[in-house]
Design an enzyme around this catalytic site. Structure first.
Site, PDB file in Angstrom:
ATOM      1  CG  HIS A 286      41.523  44.693  37.699  1.00 53.97           C
ATOM      2  ND1 HIS A 286      42.152  45.694  36.999  1.00 53.97           N
ATOM      3  CD2 HIS A 286      40.403  44.406  36.993  1.00 53.97           C
ATOM      4  CE1 HIS A 286      41.453  46.012  35.925  1.00 53.97           C
ATOM      5  NE2 HIS A 286      40.377  45.229  35.891  1.00 53.97           N
TER       6      HIS A 286
ATOM      7  CG  HIS B 235      39.261  43.300  31.863  1.00 52.08           C
ATOM      8  ND1 HIS B 235      39.116  43.365  33.224  1.00 52.08           N
ATOM      9  CD2 HIS B 235      40.140  42.297  31.630  1.00 52.08           C
ATOM     10  CE1 HIS B 235      39.871  42.450  33.796  1.00 52.08           C
ATOM     11  NE2 HIS B 235      40.513  41.784  32.843  1.00 52.08           N
TER      12      HIS B 235
ATOM     13  CG  ASP C 285      39.281  47.803  33.921  1.00 51.64           C
ATOM     14  OD1 ASP C 285      39.431  46.731  33.307  1.00 51.64           O
ATOM     15  OD2 ASP C 285      38.738  47.865  35.044  1.00 51.64           O
TER      16      ASP C 285
ATOM     17  CD  GLU D 293      34.663  43.117  32.331  1.00 47.05           C
ATOM     18  OE1 GLU D 293      35.783  43.656  32.480  1.00 47.05           O
ATOM     19  OE2 GLU D 293      34.111  42.464  33.243  1.00 47.05           O
TER      20      GLU D 293
END
Length: 229
Positions: free
Chosen positions: A134, A206, A141, A203
């Site tokens: 990030h 993500h 996200d 995830e």
């Protein structure tokens, strides 16, 4: 070190740009700011220019198949100091939820908690060769909202420390509602991969484009986005 840190970075120099929030669904105030994270004048609603262009394309693909639905942005650009805050916050949250006392834990017990935390969270590294995804401005996200503006239940919360975070957790479920969770995750994955993103292997929320994880998944030897201070 994470598995994707073997990928070299040659930053293309593309700038961070503001996400046009009116085109998406968002949560205000920002979820991490509500917890106390300080962005020091920076905004979590920034992405690299090429990543934002791809995200806008993904939104278009979603509208074509599901009119009125929107991508809901949970988090985008994340300075390293915010990454550190969230890693520490999650570590302390695990201790609280398990009703533990930090001072009573052995080094090995603390390490076991850290390993659990790092199953989800990237290491808040200051090394430019190993940036948190990030912190490159290339990761985001997200989830989905329907045409009534309601966030869709995806069968697990963003940042959840459990097996439910794995994208295919419900793939073999015989439960109707759990199959719906999987279908919604696949809708999200379809529009994002169509726009050029890759989903994080662990995830469901993500996605990234051009960073080390993306390059590793694509079989590329070089990532185009590195850490932005």
């Amino acid at each position: 070190m994470k598995y994707y840190h073997s990928i070299s970075i040659q930053d293309c120099g593309e700038p961070l740009v503001t996400i046009p929030l009116e085109k998406f669904s968002i949560e205000l105030p920002h979820p991490y700011e509500k917890l106390g994270a300080i962005y020091q004048g920076k905004s979590p609603y920034y992405l690299r220019k090429g990543v934002l262009d791809a995200l806008l394309n993904a939104q278009t693909y979603l509208h074509q198949e599901y009119p009125g639905w929107n991508i809901q942005i949970f988090d985008a650009y994340r300075p390293v100091q915010v990454q550190q805050f969230m890693v520490d916050y999650t570590f302390n949250l695990v201790i609280k939820e398990q009703k533990l006392i930090l001072e009573n834990l052995t080094i090995q017990e603390q390490q076991a908690i850290w390993e659990k935390v790092y199953q989800i969270w990237a290491i808040p590294s200051d090394d430019h060769a190993t940036p948190p995804p990030h912190s490159t401005g290339a990761a985001i996200d997200i989830t989905l909202v329907d045409n009534q503006g309601n966030s869709l239940n995806m069968g697990g919360e963003i940042d959840e420390l459990s097996g439910r975070s794995h994208p295919n957790f419900y793939i073999n479920s015989s439960s109707k509602i759990e199959r719906t969770y999987h279908q919604r995750r696949e809708i999200l994955n379809k529009i994002m991969t169509q726009a050029g993103f890759c989903r994080h292997p662990k995830e469901w929320w993500h996605f990234s484009l051009g960073d080390q994880i993306w390059a590793w998944q694509k079989g590329e030897s070089i990532a185009r986005y590195g850490r932005i201070i």
